[in-house]
Design a protein around this motif. Structure first.
Motif, PDB file in Angstrom:
ATOM      1  N   THR A 157       0.831  -1.190   0.000  1.00  0.00           N
ATOM      2  CA  THR A 157       0.000   0.000   0.000  1.00  0.00           C
ATOM      3  C   THR A 157       0.864   1.236   0.000  1.00  0.00           C
ATOM      4  O   THR A 157       2.063   1.196   0.205  1.00  0.00           O
ATOM      5  CB  THR A 157      -0.911   0.010   1.246  1.00  0.00           C
ATOM      6  N   ALA A 158       0.220   2.368  -0.182  1.00  0.00           N
ATOM      7  CA  ALA A 158       0.962   3.622  -0.248  1.00  0.00           C
ATOM      8  C   ALA A 158       1.651   3.939   1.065  1.00  0.00           C
ATOM      9  O   ALA A 158       2.696   4.567   1.112  1.00  0.00           O
ATOM     10  CB  ALA A 158       0.006   4.758  -0.637  1.00  0.00           C
TER      11      ALA A 158
ATOM     12  N   ALA B 218      -3.619   5.022  -7.709  1.00  0.00           N
ATOM     13  CA  ALA B 218      -2.495   4.116  -7.475  1.00  0.00           C
ATOM     14  C   ALA B 218      -2.917   2.664  -7.377  1.00  0.00           C
ATOM     15  O   ALA B 218      -2.074   1.771  -7.394  1.00  0.00           O
ATOM     16  CB  ALA B 218      -1.766   4.516  -6.181  1.00  0.00           C
ATOM     17  N   ALA B 219      -4.233   2.398  -7.284  1.00  0.00           N
ATOM     18  CA  ALA B 219      -4.699   1.021  -7.166  1.00  0.00           C
ATOM     19  C   ALA B 219      -4.423   0.215  -8.416  1.00  0.00           C
ATOM     20  O   ALA B 219      -4.379  -1.014  -8.371  1.00  0.00           O
ATOM     21  CB  ALA B 219      -6.192   1.002  -6.851  1.00  0.00           C
ATOM     22  N   THR B 220      -4.252   0.890  -9.544  1.00  0.00           N
ATOM     23  CA  THR B 220      -4.003   0.187 -10.804  1.00  0.00           C
ATOM     24  C   THR B 220      -2.563   0.330 -11.275  1.00  0.00           C
ATOM     25  O   THR B 220      -2.264  -0.036 -12.423  1.00  0.00           O
ATOM     26  CB  THR B 220      -4.953   0.722 -11.897  1.00  0.00           C
ATOM     27  N   LEU B 221      -1.702   0.868 -10.429  1.00  0.00           N
ATOM     28  CA  LEU B 221      -0.309   1.076 -10.825  1.00  0.00           C
ATOM     29  C   LEU B 221       0.640   0.344  -9.884  1.00  0.00           C
ATOM     30  O   LEU B 221       0.826   0.770  -8.739  1.00  0.00           O
ATOM     31  CB  LEU B 221       0.034   2.572 -10.827  1.00  0.00           C
ATOM     32  N   PRO B 222       1.235  -0.758 -10.302  1.00  0.00           N
ATOM     33  CA  PRO B 222       2.254  -1.411  -9.464  1.00  0.00           C
ATOM     34  C   PRO B 222       3.449  -0.485  -9.259  1.00  0.00           C
ATOM     35  O   PRO B 222       3.777   0.320 -10.128  1.00  0.00           O
ATOM     36  CB  PRO B 222       2.659  -2.640 -10.295  1.00  0.00           C
ATOM     37  N   ARG B 223       4.095  -0.605  -8.109  1.00  0.00           N
ATOM     38  CA  ARG B 223       5.261   0.224  -7.815  1.00  0.00           C
ATOM     39  C   ARG B 223       6.504  -0.488  -8.351  1.00  0.00           C
ATOM     40  O   ARG B 223       6.881  -1.539  -7.852  1.00  0.00           O
ATOM     41  CB  ARG B 223       5.376   0.472  -6.316  1.00  0.00           C
TER      42      ARG B 223
ATOM     43  N   GLY C  23      -8.837   1.219  -1.304  1.00  0.00           N
ATOM     44  CA  GLY C  23      -7.445   0.810  -1.408  1.00  0.00           C
ATOM     45  C   GLY C  23      -6.661   1.697  -2.319  1.00  0.00           C
ATOM     46  O   GLY C  23      -7.129   2.138  -3.334  1.00  0.00           O
ATOM     47  N   THR C  24      -5.459   1.978  -1.941  1.00  0.00           N
ATOM     48  CA  THR C  24      -4.578   2.752  -2.797  1.00  0.00           C
ATOM     49  C   THR C  24      -3.305   2.006  -3.075  1.00  0.00           C
ATOM     50  O   THR C  24      -2.311   2.582  -3.501  1.00  0.00           O
ATOM     51  CB  THR C  24      -4.246   4.105  -2.142  1.00  0.00           C
ATOM     52  N   GLY C  25      -3.316   0.704  -2.867  1.00  0.00           N
ATOM     53  CA  GLY C  25      -2.123  -0.083  -3.100  1.00  0.00           C
ATOM     54  C   GLY C  25      -1.957  -0.410  -4.552  1.00  0.00           C
ATOM     55  O   GLY C  25      -2.632   0.097  -5.423  1.00  0.00           O
ATOM     56  N   SER C  26      -1.039  -1.298  -4.847  1.00  0.00           N
ATOM     57  CA  SER C  26      -0.764  -1.660  -6.221  1.00  0.00           C
ATOM     58  C   SER C  26      -1.836  -2.566  -6.746  1.00  0.00           C
ATOM     59  O   SER C  26      -2.678  -3.081  -6.041  1.00  0.00           O
ATOM     60  CB  SER C  26       0.591  -2.361  -6.310  1.00  0.00           C
ATOM     61  N   GLY C  27      -1.808  -2.786  -8.070  1.00  0.00           N
ATOM     62  CA  GLY C  27      -2.816  -3.622  -8.697  1.00  0.00           C
ATOM     63  C   GLY C  27      -2.754  -5.047  -8.208  1.00  0.00           C
ATOM     64  O   GLY C  27      -3.744  -5.766  -8.267  1.00  0.00           O
TER      65      GLY C  27
ATOM     66  N   SER D 128      -3.625  10.545  -0.750  1.00  0.00           N
ATOM     67  CA  SER D 128      -4.437   9.562  -0.033  1.00  0.00           C
ATOM     68  C   SER D 128      -3.758   9.079   1.237  1.00  0.00           C
ATOM     69  O   SER D 128      -4.413   8.574   2.139  1.00  0.00           O
ATOM     70  CB  SER D 128      -4.731   8.366  -0.940  1.00  0.00           C
ATOM     71  N   ASP D 129      -2.433   9.256   1.333  1.00  0.00           N
ATOM     72  CA  ASP D 129      -1.719   8.788   2.513  1.00  0.00           C
ATOM     73  C   ASP D 129      -1.990   9.670   3.718  1.00  0.00           C
ATOM     74  O   ASP D 129      -1.888   9.219   4.860  1.00  0.00           O
ATOM     75  CB  ASP D 129      -0.217   8.758   2.232  1.00  0.00           C
ATOM     76  N   SER D 130      -2.338  10.908   3.479  1.00  0.00           N
ATOM     77  CA  SER D 130      -2.496  11.831   4.597  1.00  0.00           C
ATOM     78  C   SER D 130      -3.932  12.231   4.849  1.00  0.00           C
ATOM     79  O   SER D 130      -4.256  12.715   5.920  1.00  0.00           O
ATOM     80  CB  SER D 130      -1.668  13.103   4.341  1.00  0.00           C
ATOM     81  N   ILE D 131      -4.819  12.037   3.888  1.00  0.00           N
ATOM     82  CA  ILE D 131      -6.200  12.474   4.086  1.00  0.00           C
ATOM     83  C   ILE D 131      -7.147  11.304   4.149  1.00  0.00           C
ATOM     84  O   ILE D 131      -8.349  11.444   3.977  1.00  0.00           O
ATOM     85  CB  ILE D 131      -6.627  13.433   2.959  1.00  0.00           C
ATOM     86  N   GLY D 132      -6.626  10.111   4.355  1.00  0.00           N
ATOM     87  CA  GLY D 132      -7.491   8.971   4.575  1.00  0.00           C
ATOM     88  C   GLY D 132      -8.127   8.422   3.327  1.00  0.00           C
ATOM     89  O   GLY D 132      -9.203   7.856   3.368  1.00  0.00           O
ATOM     90  N   GLY D 133      -7.494   8.583   2.187  1.00  0.00           N
ATOM     91  CA  GLY D 133      -8.033   8.009   0.957  1.00  0.00           C
ATOM     92  C   GLY D 133      -8.735   9.055   0.127  1.00  0.00           C
ATOM     93  O   GLY D 133      -9.527   9.839   0.609  1.00  0.00           O
TER      94      GLY D 133
END
Length: 505
Positions: free
Chosen positions: A55-56, A311-316, A126-130, A112-117
């Motif tokens: 996740t982010a 960011a949910a659709t972008l792998p890091r 979710g804001t993690g990777s795909g 999204s990391d600081s304002i809760g999404g």
């Protein structure tokens, strides 16, 4: 003049489009889901690339770059390649972009990391990777509905057997998603080598299956099957179904003569007709529905706006330097060493190019939100006319770069999901000398006027022009007709007939 050979030194400038630069231009036009596929292919080709599935909040700090990178390029250049790789993004194996996982300092790298999404109106938490298990799986949004063919085959197995079951399966294979038989029976009989009468008999069985009306060869036959099921198929209804073109035109006088009924009976027949389904097969699932996934989220934050990449659709993507150090420390020949260096340079460049792509998209989207703030606050009636050049000039980019960024990208906000191209509309001059308005605002006004029109006083295009001029829109009649057709709204004659048909019900 001497004709002897000689050597000259000349200095000139030229723009060289390297393969990597061409690929960077291509990356701008891809959507997030297409980027995910592209990254997966690159990981298969390059062993030094890894996709982090976290996740982010768990993301390490990216390479330090200016908060507002210089995107400007010479405006007289034939291409916009210089804007894609800013700050020395040439393929170099020395400037590594991977991170030290042992570092103790991590930071929030997105809103999204600081304002809760930040998920607009789609409720994506979710804001993690795909590939993260915590992230949303868009493939699961569409339910695995039973297809029409499977539904019909199950009924065929319970109704017929032997050769007739084979014929029924072939007929079902020729039924489209709307429930209609698309192939002539004679062709099916010749293909299967059976008598035409037998194929017709099996089709009669198929036409008794659920949903009622399936297997019909025309609209009139489909409605006739449903009328028979409802026990409303009499000679008058048969003549009505044989003259559906008159129903569409609203020619009630001729229909009464053909069906030999009065006004009350005709109104009752048309009311019954409205209860039938002209496309019975559409009740069942066909091909999986492709969900439109937003690339950008926009949400109101205090007195401003928060704009974030999905960011949910972008792998890091990371460079595995530990693996590179392990491989490079071992014995290797000149060819292997060159190949490994090329892989490292390619991996570093790709990570930097993807990072620059996201920065460019955010910069363009932020300017669009700034220019169209009235739309996000008040709706489509306040959408301003805007061109690609206006955005390009405001953010000091080339117009073609903005065009690539806005291609195949979707923006999610509280008002819904919109393609980025939606915000670029032509201008309609104001009749009172005020500011010009966008074409979408005019379309919205036309839709509202027609929706509120009196069924007994259908608005013609000329009347619409007068009403729009009264609202301050300087617009011609042919433009009104073009916008009305683009909205899928019929002419005044067609709408009058439609209202007459609705009145009979």
């Amino acid at each position: 003049m001497s004709l002897a050979p000689r050597l000259d030194l000349r200095q000139s400038q030229s723009l060289v489009m390297t393969p990597q630069l061409q690929q960077a231009i291509k990356l701008l036009a891809l959507s997030n889901l297409e980027i995910e596929t592209f990254i997966a292919e690159e990981i298969e080709k390059n062993p030094l690339l890894d996709a982090q599935s976290g996740t982010a909040e768990d993301a390490p700090e990216p390479p330090s770059e200016p908060a507002e990178p210089d995107f400007a390029a010479p405006r007289d250049g034939p291409a916009d390649a210089g804007e894609l790789i800013a700050g020395g993004a040439e393929a170099s194996g020395e400037a590594s972009l991977d991170v030290d996982f042992a570092a103790e300092s991590f930071h929030h790298d997105s809103a999204s990391d600081s304002i809760g999404g930040l998920d607009g109106s789609l409720g994506l938490s979710g804001t993690g990777s795909g590939g993260s298990e915590d992230g949303p799986d868009f493939d699961n949004f569409g339910s695995a509905a039973l297809s029409l063919a499977d539904h019909l085959l199950a009924q065929a197995g319970a109704s017929v057997a032997g050769p007739d079951l084979f014929i029924a399966a072939h007929l079902i294979d020729q039924i489209d998603e709307c429930g209609y038989l698309t192939a002539p029976l004679l062709d099916i009989a010749n293909r299967l080598g059976v008598p035409l009468a037998r194929v017709e008999a099996v089709l009669g069985v198929v036409q008794t299956f659920d949903p009622t009306g399936v297997g019909a060869r025309s609209l009139s036959e489909c409605l006739a099957l449903q009328a028979k099921e409802a026990d409303r198929y009499d000679p008058c209804m048969a003549r009505l179904l044989d003259n559906l073109d008159l129903v569409a035109r609203g020619d009630m006088a001729r229909l009464k003569r053909l069906c030999d009924v009065d006004d009350e009976d005709l109104a009752d027949m048309i009311r019954e007709l409205r209860n039938y389904d002209p496309k019975p097969g559409c009740r069942y699932g066909g091909e999986p529905t492709m969900t439109v996934v937003p690339d950008i989220f926009v949400a109101r934050r205090g007195n401003g706006w928060a704009v974030e990449i999905n960011a949910a659709t972008l792998p890091r993507l990371l460079v595995n330097r530990a693996y590179y150090a392990e491989v490079s420390s071992g014995p290797q020949d000149k060819t292997s060493k060159a190949w490994l260096s090329d892989m490292l340079a390619s991996a570093n460049w790709l990570v930097k190019a993807l990072d620059q792509r996201q920065r460019t998209i955010i910069k363009v989207a932020s300017e669009i939100v700034k220019q169209q703030e009235a739309f996000f606050l008040k709706g489509v009636a306040h959408l301003k006319p805007m061109t690609l050049r206006q955005i390009a000039d405001a953010i000091e980019m080339h117009e073609s770069t903005v065009s690539r960024v806005t291609s195949n990208k979707y923006l999610s906000c509280a008002r819904g999901l919109y393609e980025l191209k939606y915000f670029f509309t032509s201008a309609i001059q104001s009749s009172d000398g005020g500011d010009a308005v966008s074409a979408e605002a005019v379309k919205s006004a036309i839709r509202a006027l027609i929706a509120a029109e009196d069924p007994k006083k259908i608005l013609s295009d000329d009347t619409l022009v007068e009403l729009l001029n009264a609202k301050g829109f300087d617009i011609a009649r042919r433009t009104v007709a073009k916008y009305r057709e683009a909205l899928g709204i019929g002419s005044s004659v067609q709408r009058r007939r439609q209202k007459a048909l609705e009145g009979t019900g």
